[in-house]
Scaffold this motif. Structure first.
Motif, PDB file in Angstrom:
ATOM      1  N   SER A 198       0.826  -1.202   0.000  1.00 28.08           N
ATOM      2  CA  SER A 198       0.000   0.000   0.000  1.00 28.08           C
ATOM      3  C   SER A 198       0.864   1.258   0.000  1.00 28.08           C
ATOM      4  O   SER A 198       1.739   1.407  -0.847  1.00 28.08           O
ATOM      5  N   VAL A 199       0.659   2.170   0.968  1.00 26.55           N
ATOM      6  CA  VAL A 199       1.455   3.399   0.973  1.00 26.55           C
ATOM      7  C   VAL A 199       2.921   3.123   1.310  1.00 26.55           C
ATOM      8  O   VAL A 199       3.793   3.952   1.045  1.00 26.55           O
ATOM      9  N   GLY A 200       3.219   1.950   1.839  1.00 32.11           N
ATOM     10  CA  GLY A 200       4.609   1.567   2.026  1.00 32.11           C
ATOM     11  C   GLY A 200       5.361   1.537   0.704  1.00 32.11           C
ATOM     12  O   GLY A 200       6.577   1.753   0.664  1.00 32.11           O
ATOM     13  N   SER A 201       4.631   1.306  -0.403  1.00 33.65           N
ATOM     14  CA  SER A 201       5.263   1.305  -1.724  1.00 33.65           C
ATOM     15  C   SER A 201       5.657   2.719  -2.141  1.00 33.65           C
ATOM     16  O   SER A 201       6.684   2.917  -2.797  1.00 33.65           O
ATOM     17  N   TYR A 202       4.842   3.696  -1.772  1.00 31.14           N
ATOM     18  CA  TYR A 202       5.229   5.084  -2.019  1.00 31.14           C
ATOM     19  C   TYR A 202       6.501   5.404  -1.243  1.00 31.14           C
ATOM     20  O   TYR A 202       7.433   6.023  -1.771  1.00 31.14           O
ATOM     21  N   MET A 203       6.565   4.967   0.014  1.00 26.68           N
ATOM     22  CA  MET A 203       7.767   5.182   0.814  1.00 26.68           C
ATOM     23  C   MET A 203       8.968   4.491   0.171  1.00 26.68           C
ATOM     24  O   MET A 203      10.075   5.037   0.159  1.00 26.68           O
ATOM     25  N   ALA A 204       8.747   3.298  -0.371  1.00 23.78           N
ATOM     26  CA  ALA A 204       9.850   2.559  -0.999  1.00 23.78           C
ATOM     27  C   ALA A 204      10.419   3.337  -2.187  1.00 23.78           C
ATOM     28  O   ALA A 204      11.638   3.369  -2.390  1.00 23.78           O
ATOM     29  N   THR A 205       9.556   3.976  -2.974  1.00 19.41           N
ATOM     30  CA  THR A 205      10.068   4.754  -4.111  1.00 19.41           C
ATOM     31  C   THR A 205      10.847   5.968  -3.629  1.00 19.41           C
ATOM     32  O   THR A 205      11.824   6.380  -4.267  1.00 19.41           O
ATOM     33  N   GLU A 206      10.427   6.546  -2.494  1.00 18.74           N
ATOM     34  CA  GLU A 206      11.163   7.680  -1.935  1.00 18.74           C
ATOM     35  C   GLU A 206      12.513   7.227  -1.372  1.00 18.74           C
ATOM     36  O   GLU A 206      13.515   7.940  -1.485  1.00 18.74           O
ATOM     37  N   VAL A 207      12.541   6.046  -0.754  1.00 16.36           N
ATOM     38  CA  VAL A 207      13.806   5.491  -0.265  1.00 16.36           C
ATOM     39  C   VAL A 207      14.753   5.240  -1.437  1.00 16.36           C
ATOM     40  O   VAL A 207      15.959   5.497  -1.347  1.00 16.36           O
ATOM     41  N   LEU A 208      14.203   4.739  -2.545  1.00 16.01           N
ATOM     42  CA  LEU A 208      15.028   4.485  -3.731  1.00 16.01           C
ATOM     43  C   LEU A 208      15.704   5.759  -4.214  1.00 16.01           C
ATOM     44  O   LEU A 208      16.888   5.741  -4.574  1.00 16.01           O
ATOM     45  N   LYS A 209      14.970   6.854  -4.228  1.00 16.72           N
ATOM     46  CA  LYS A 209      15.551   8.126  -4.667  1.00 16.72           C
ATOM     47  C   LYS A 209      16.714   8.541  -3.769  1.00 16.72           C
ATOM     48  O   LYS A 209      17.706   9.093  -4.244  1.00 16.72           O
ATOM     49  N   ALA A 210      16.570   8.274  -2.461  1.00 16.31           N
ATOM     50  CA  ALA A 210      17.595   8.690  -1.512  1.00 16.31           C
ATOM     51  C   ALA A 210      18.795   7.751  -1.499  1.00 16.31           C
ATOM     52  O   ALA A 210      19.924   8.186  -1.253  1.00 16.31           O
ATOM     53  N   ARG A 211      18.580   6.449  -1.732  1.00 14.08           N
ATOM     54  CA  ARG A 211      19.653   5.457  -1.631  1.00 14.08           C
ATOM     55  C   ARG A 211      19.642   4.511  -2.839  1.00 14.08           C
ATOM     56  O   ARG A 211      19.505   3.294  -2.689  1.00 14.08           O
ATOM     57  N   PRO A 212      19.793   5.022  -4.039  1.00 13.39           N
ATOM     58  CA  PRO A 212      19.697   4.154  -5.232  1.00 13.39           C
ATOM     59  C   PRO A 212      20.769   3.073  -5.291  1.00 13.39           C
ATOM     60  O   PRO A 212      20.528   1.990  -5.834  1.00 13.39           O
ATOM     61  N   ASP A 213      21.965   3.341  -4.744  1.00 14.38           N
ATOM     62  CA  ASP A 213      23.040   2.358  -4.807  1.00 14.38           C
ATOM     63  C   ASP A 213      22.944   1.289  -3.724  1.00 14.38           C
ATOM     64  O   ASP A 213      23.710   0.327  -3.743  1.00 14.38           O
ATOM     65  N   SER A 214      22.018   1.460  -2.795  1.00 16.81           N
ATOM     66  CA  SER A 214      21.895   0.499  -1.696  1.00 16.81           C
ATOM     67  C   SER A 214      20.855  -0.580  -1.979  1.00 16.81           C
ATOM     68  O   SER A 214      20.845  -1.616  -1.317  1.00 16.81           O
TER      69      SER A 214
END
Length: 459
Positions: A155-171
Motif C-alpha cells: 500500500s502506501v509503504g510502496s510510495y515510501m519505498a520509491t522515496e527510499v530508492l531516490k535517496a539510496r539508489p546504490d543500496s
C-alpha cells in the motif's frame, strides 16, 4: 559436524525495535550472511505485527529458507514498543515519548525513518557499490557474497519505498510492491469515501474518548469482541487492539493518512526517472534491477481501482506479466476464508464479464467510457436520491477520469520467464484483497517468494 545456526534455535520472529518503532526480525537461519535481506515497509496503519504470518511464510519458503533475513519496521508512533532497550537497533525510550505526542511521525518523517533502516542494514552488510571492503560480520563482499537488499512494501509503504530508492539508489537491489498506492490516493473510491475520517477534528471529536475507554479495558476482554466485529484471526485482532490502545497511535495513523491524500497525487517525474534508471538494462551494467508490482483485478481494490493501476503501469512503463500456471494452480488450492476487512467486494464475473455500477452523475460528467449492453442495464435510486446504473462489462473494462492524462500501457501480457523486462505488473487472478495480510498471507508469500528466488537467487 557443522555448528547449528543460532537463528534456527530461536523462536522467530524476534520482537524488537528500530529507532523508536516496533519491528520484527527474522535472522538468517544459516552460519553465513544471507543471500537476500528483505526490508518490509508496511502500509497504513503501519504495524509490522499484521504481516507476521505472511513474512514468516516467506522466511520458511523452501526456495529461500536459510538464504534470507527479514526486518519489518512499523511506522513510528503507530505501535507499542517492546520493553527494554535494544542495543542492536538503538535506544527507543525518548523517541517513543515524542511519537506518543505526535512528534516526528509525519509522512516525510516515516520515509526518513525507513532510509535510516536501509543505512543500518548496509552498515551490517555493505555493498560493493558503496566502496565497502568489510562489514560488521567480517565479510568481504564479492559477487557471490554480496547481500542483496530488497524493499518489500504494501500500500502506501510502496510510495515510501520509491522515496527510499531516490535517496539510496546504490543500496537497493530490488523493490516488490504489493497493492501499491503511489498515485491518486484521494481520488480512489476509498479515498473519497473516508476523506472526512482523515480530518484533524475526527480524532478529537469522535475517537479520543472511546479510545481512552478502550485503553482501560483488559486485552483478554477486548480480544473476543474485536475478533467478532472484524472477523480477524487472533494475531490480527491482537494487532488491532495494540493500535487502538497505544497512546497517540490512531491519531498518528489518521494524520499520516490525511497527508497521503494531499501529497500522493499524480506520478512525480523524479519517481519515473528513478525507477527508469533502476530498471534500465544498460550494456555496461548488465540486466536492470527488478521493480515488481502486484495489483487486484478490475475494481476489486477500493484503494487502487483499475484506472489508477493502468495509469501507474503506463507512467512507470510496467510490462504486464502473468505468473506461471503451476503457481496459480497452487494458490487456487489453498483454503481461504472470507473477510469483511476487504476494501470492497469482488465483482461477480461470468464468462469473462462482470457487473459494473456507476452513478448517473458520474456517467454524465464523462468519468466513464461508453457502456456496452445498456439494453440490459438496471437503474436504482439510493436513499440519497442518487440514481445508480448497473450493467455488465468485459473483465478488462477500465474506467477513465476526465482530468488525468490518458496514457494507456500495452495490453499484451508477457510470460514470467521473459527476463528482458525488470519493471513488471502482475494482477491477482484469485481475488486477494488489498488487506491481504489479515487473512491471505500464505498466498501472497508464495507469490513474493517466487519473485525473490527468481530475481535474486537465479531460480
Amino acid at each position: 559436524m557443522a555448528p547449528t545456526p543460532l537463528a534456527s534455535s530461536l523462536s522467530t520472529p524476534l520482537l524488537t525495535a528500530f529507532a523508536g518503532a516496533q519491528a520484527h526480525h527474522w535472522p538468517c537461519a544459516s552460519n553465513s550472511a544471507p543471500k537476500v535481506f528483505l526490508l518490509f515497509i508496511p502500509g497504513n496503519p503501519g504495524l509490522s505485527s499484521y504481516y507476521v504470518p505472511y513474512l514468516s511464510a516467506v522466511y520458511q519458503n523452501p526456495s529461500l529458507k536459510g538464504r534470507i533475513e527479514i526486518l519489518a519496521v512499523s511506522h513510528k508512533g503507530h505501535a507499542p514498543l517492546p520493553p527494554g532497550v535494544s542495543e542492536v537497533f538503538g535506544s527507543n525510550r525518548n523517541l517513543a515519548n515524542r511519537t506518543s505526542r505526535g512528534k516526528e511521525v509525519s509522512l516525510r518523517d516515516q520515509i526518513r525513518h525507513k532510509i535510516e533502516a536501509v543505512d543500518a542494514i548496509r552498515k551490517a552488510y555493505p555493498s560493493k557499490r558503496q566502496g565497502a571492503t568489510s562489514s560488521d560480520h567480517g565479510l568481504t563482499p564479492t559477487d557471490e557474497e554480496e547481500v542483496k537488499l530488497v524493499l518489500g512494501s504494501h500500500s502506501v509503504g510502496s510510495y515510501m519505498a520509491t522515496e527510499v530508492l531516490k535517496a539510496r539508489p546504490d543500496s537497493i537491489d530490488g523493490i516488490h510492491c504489493l497493492f501499491p498506492t503511489i498515485a491518486w490516493i484521494a481520488r480512489s473510491p476509498n479515498g473519497r469515501k473516508l476523506q472526512l475520517l482523515f480530518q484533524p477534528l475526527a480524532y478529537t471529536l469522535l475517537l479520543s474518548i472511546p479510545l481512552l475507554i478502550l485503553s482501560l479495558v483488559p486485552v483478554t476482554l477486548l480480544l473476543p469482541v474485536v475478533s467478532f466485529l472484524t472477523r480477524q484471526s487472533e494475531n490480527s485482532a491482537r494487532t488491532t487492539i495494540d493500535l487502538l490502545v497505544t497512546k497517540g497511535a490512531v491519531r498518528n495513523a489518521l494524520t499520516m493518512a490525511s497527508e497521503e491524500m494531499k501529497q500522493i497525487l499524480s506520478m512525480r517525474e523524479d519517481t519515473r526517472e528513478a525507477i527508469e534508471r533502476f530498471t534500465r538494462n544498460e550494456e555496461d551494467k548488465g540486466r536492470g534491477k527488478p521493480f515488481r508490482a502486484y495489483f487486484s483485478n478490475g475494481d476489486e481494490d477500493g484503494w487502487v481501482p483499475s484506472w489508477i493501476r493502468s495509469q501507474v503501469e503506463a507512467d512507470l512503463d510496467l510490462k504486464k506479466v502473468k505468473l506461471p500456471p503451476g503457481l496459480e494452480r497452487r494458490l487456487g488450492k489453498l483454503p481461504r476464508r472470507p473477510s469483511i476487512a476487504q476494501d470492497s467486494p469482488a465483482p461477480s464475473s461470468i464468462n469473462g464479464r462482470r457487473t459494473r455500477s456507476y452513478s448517473l452523475s458520474e456517467y454524465r460528467a464523462g468519468h466513464a467510457r461508453s457502456i456496452p449492453g445498456l439494453r440490459n442495464a438496471k437503474a436504482t435510486r439510493k436513499a440519497t436520491g442518487e440514481i445508480v446504473i448497473e450493467t455488465t462489462v468485459d473483465d478488462n473494462y477500465e474506467t477513465q477520469d476526465e482530468d488525468r492524462p490518458q496514457r494507456v500501457s500495452s495490453p499484451d501480457h508477457l510470460d514470467s520467464s521473459d527476463t528482458r523486462h525488470t519493471a513488471t505488473s502482475s494482477v491477482s487472478t484469485i481475488g486477494l484483497p488489498h488487506s491481504f495480510c489479515l487473512d491471505h498471507g500464505e498466498e501472497m508469500a508464495i507469490i513474493t517468494s517466487y519473485w525473490l528466488a527468481k530475481d535474486h537467487l537465479g531460480h
